[in-house]
Design a protein around this motif. Structure first.
Motif, short mmCIF file in Angstrom:
data_model
loop_
_atom_site.label_atom_id
_atom_site.label_comp_id
_atom_site.label_asym_id
_atom_site.label_seq_id
_atom_site.Cartn_x
_atom_site.Cartn_y
_atom_site.Cartn_z
N GLU A 71 8.90 -5.87 3.42
CA GLU A 71 9.76 -6.63 2.43
C GLU A 71 8.80 -7.73 1.56
O GLU A 71 8.57 -7.84 0.47
CB GLU A 71 10.74 -7.58 3.01
N ALA A 72 7.53 -8.01 2.49
CA ALA A 72 6.52 -8.93 1.68
C ALA A 72 5.81 -8.21 0.89
O ALA A 72 5.42 -8.76 -0.18
CB ALA A 72 5.79 -9.36 2.80
N HIS A 73 5.42 -7.10 1.03
CA HIS A 73 4.77 -6.18 0.26
C HIS A 73 5.40 -5.52 -0.96
O HIS A 73 4.78 -5.68 -1.92
CB HIS A 73 4.22 -4.73 1.03
N TRP A 74 6.60 -5.31 -0.72
CA TRP A 74 7.34 -4.90 -2.28
C TRP A 74 7.73 -6.31 -2.83
O TRP A 74 7.55 -5.96 -4.24
CB TRP A 74 8.60 -4.18 -1.64
N LYS A 75 7.73 -7.31 -2.28
CA LYS A 75 7.68 -8.42 -3.15
C LYS A 75 6.39 -8.95 -3.94
O LYS A 75 6.41 -9.03 -5.18
CB LYS A 75 8.16 -9.91 -2.14
N ALA A 76 5.26 -8.56 -3.37
CA ALA A 76 4.07 -8.43 -4.01
C ALA A 76 3.58 -7.58 -4.97
O ALA A 76 3.19 -8.03 -5.98
CB ALA A 76 2.85 -8.56 -2.73
N PHE A 77 4.35 -6.43 -4.77
CA PHE A 77 4.33 -5.50 -5.86
C PHE A 77 5.07 -5.78 -7.08
O PHE A 77 4.47 -5.71 -8.31
CB PHE A 77 4.85 -3.92 -5.28
#
Length: 258
Positions: free
Chosen positions: A217-223
């Motif tokens: 979830e954190a990675h996709w938020k950063a994306f």
């Protein structure tokens, strides 16, 4: 119905005329999905893959093989087993069936699966997609994610397009910038690939990996917040090039190589 042998020969003939057929340029991938109906079938598939098929693939030149299952929150948890086999060439893929037929260790270890009866099949059906790696990521890469395999999230995405022309634009988008964004943000990809043969064409597929669901979830938020992505996604050439985004959240089995 076309046989696997004939299918392989047709693919070899097709790719022998392609610039991408040269050995060592781009990997080919077999993605096999076993649809199962109960825990008994799951146990049969696990035993076959762990004790027979993976060791045989290793002996016959495939160093790393992935086996994945849907995480508990997915609607198809307990109903599917995913097998990912990377090949360095079409010849390696087409020759594997013959090698397994001559591998007596495999034939013995996999006997229960190979000789399963009509009354006790090890699966409901097998779904297969055959893929070729993107030029922007021509080789399978082993995930750098660590930690318990049961906690990891390996995300398999399939992007479908309404036409072949628009599909090629989405592939271009990956090769000319989107892969770089995933790399920058450390999405730990396994592969990015074009589907050559499958049930939902035209489509591409790729797999990224995370240590747990919170990391995903954190990675996709950063994306979503990334400047390069927000610049790229509004470019006129990349508008309306997809009509379906299928997301499957998986975890590797204990016996998976990665």
């Amino acid at each position: 119905m076309i046989s696997k042998k004939l299918f392989s020969l047709l693919l070899i003939a097709f790719f022998s005329t392609s610039l991408f057929a040269q050995k060592g340029k781009r990997d080919f991938y077999e993605l096999r999905i076993y649809h199962i109906e109960n825990s008994s079938q799951e146990s049969q598939i696990d035993a076959y893959l762990e004790k027979a098929l993976l060791p045989a693939l290793h002996r016959n030149g495939v160093a790393k093989v992935g086996v994945f299952k849907p995480i508990a929150s997915q609607a198809d948890a307990g109903k599917k087993v995913y097998l990912f086999i990377p090949y360095t060439s079409m010849e390696a893929y087409s020759g594997m069936e013959g090698k397994l037929a001559k591998d007596q260790v495999y034939q013995t270890a996999g006997s229960a699966y190979i000789n399963a009866s009509f009354e006790n099949p090890p699966y409901k059906r097998i779904e297969t997609a055959f893929l070729q790696a993107f030029t922007g990521h021509p080789r399978f890469t082993e995930s750098k994610v660590t930690g318990p395999k049961k906690d990891r999230v390996y995300e398999l995405r399939s992007y479908e397009s309404p036409t072949e022309k628009l599909y090629k634009q989405k592939v271009k988008m990956f090769n000319e910038g989107e892969i770089d964004i995933f790399t920058k943000l450390e999405f730990n990809p396994i592969f990015y690939a074009e589907v050559i043969s499958g049930a939902y064409m035209p489509n591409l597929m790729y797999m990224t990996t995370f240590s747990n669901i919170e990391s995903r979830e954190a990675h996709w938020k950063a994306f979503g917040a990334d400047e390069d992505w927000n610049r790229m996604k509004v470019m006129p050439e990349y508008q309306n090039i997809m009509n379906k985004n299928d997301q499957r959240l998986l975890h590797p089995t204990d016996y998976s190589d990665f």
